[in-house]
Scaffold this motif. Structure first.
Motif, PDB file in Angstrom:
ATOM      1  N   VAL A  19       0.838  -1.206   0.000  1.00 19.68           N
ATOM      2  CA  VAL A  19       0.000   0.000   0.000  1.00 19.68           C
ATOM      3  C   VAL A  19       0.870   1.252   0.000  1.00 19.68           C
ATOM      4  CG1 VAL A  19      -1.789   1.315   1.213  1.00 19.68           C
ATOM      5  CG2 VAL A  19      -1.932  -1.152   1.127  1.00 19.68           C
ATOM      6  N   TYR A  44       1.935   2.052  -3.461  1.00 18.69           N
ATOM      7  CA  TYR A  44       0.897   2.640  -4.315  1.00 18.69           C
ATOM      8  C   TYR A  44       0.449   4.018  -3.844  1.00 18.69           C
ATOM      9  CZ  TYR A  44       0.127  -1.627  -6.996  1.00 18.69           C
ATOM     10  OH  TYR A  44       0.274  -2.709  -7.839  1.00 18.69           O
ATOM     11  N   THR A  45       0.544   4.273  -2.544  1.00 18.13           N
ATOM     12  CA  THR A  45       0.041   5.548  -2.003  1.00 18.13           C
ATOM     13  C   THR A  45       1.172   6.235  -1.234  1.00 18.13           C
ATOM     14  OG1 THR A  45      -0.837   4.465  -0.006  1.00 18.13           O
ATOM     15  CG2 THR A  45      -2.336   4.672  -1.887  1.00 18.13           C
ATOM     16  N   GLY A  71      -3.992   0.474  -4.688  1.00 17.73           N
ATOM     17  CA  GLY A  71      -3.675   0.919  -3.332  1.00 17.73           C
ATOM     18  C   GLY A  71      -4.848   0.738  -2.386  1.00 17.73           C
TER      19      GLY A  71
END
Length: 188
Positions: free
Chosen positions: A104, A107-108, A169
């Protein structure tokens, strides 16, 4: 309670607060470091970062157990059901929680990953109510609604027609919340 026991209580409280603050600080630092390594062009994968983190932590924990709790370690390692429970917790609870958190972040960012991980608490409540065959109390339901609303706001930034974070994400964040719920509930 003895006078000695009463004198130790404030000391234990202060130690508990200090450990909690230190743990939260180190968790935040760890997430920021993972974000730096993933975004910094170093070519590191979430799997590599998670493996190094877990190997390092595992070696430190093993060293502590050998030094301070050798008898307990020997007893755990000689009991097959305990080894199986530790393996399930290690793979499905700990590793899944760590790897999904790191994915995560990729992605973020670390802050978003941490907030999405906290959806695990909402999953714990839902699973607990389901297995107990009880509806949540009003306060619990309000907390669940607020957790879902916060997740929607993070994912959309208030514009429900579009995602403000990449879909992978969000999906990995929900998977991280589920892994966190397992991590919390399995030891019980």
């Amino acid at each position: 309670m003895s006078a000695q026991g009463q004198a130790a209580r404030p000391q234990h409280f202060v130690r508990g607060v200090a450990c909690t603050l230190l743990g939260g600080t180190l968790w935040g630092f760890s997430g920021a470091c993972a974000q730096f390594l993933l975004a910094g062009g170093y070519g590191l994968s979430p799997l590599f970062i998670t493996s190094v983190r877990m190997l390092g932590a595992g070696l430190l924990f093993l060293a502590y157990m050998l030094a301070a709790k050798r008898g307990m370690l020997k007893a755990m390692l000689s009991d097959r059901p305990t080894i199986l429970r530790i393996a399930v917790f290690g793979v499905v609870g700990l590793f899944a929680n760590q790897i999904t958190y790191t994915v995560v972040i990729g992605y973020t960012n670390a802050g978003t990953a941490t907030v999405l991980q906290c959806t695990g608490i909402a999953f714990v409540m839902v699973f607990t109510c389901f297995f107990a065959r009880k509806l949540p109390k009003a306060k619990e339901l309000a907390g669940l609604v607020l957790a879902v609303a916060a997740t929607v706001l993070i994912a959309t930034h208030g514009d429900l027609s579009t995602l403000a974070i990449p879909l992978p994400g969000l999906i990995w964040g929900i998977a991280n919340g589920l892994a966190c719920a397992f991590y919390i509930m399995y030891p019980k």
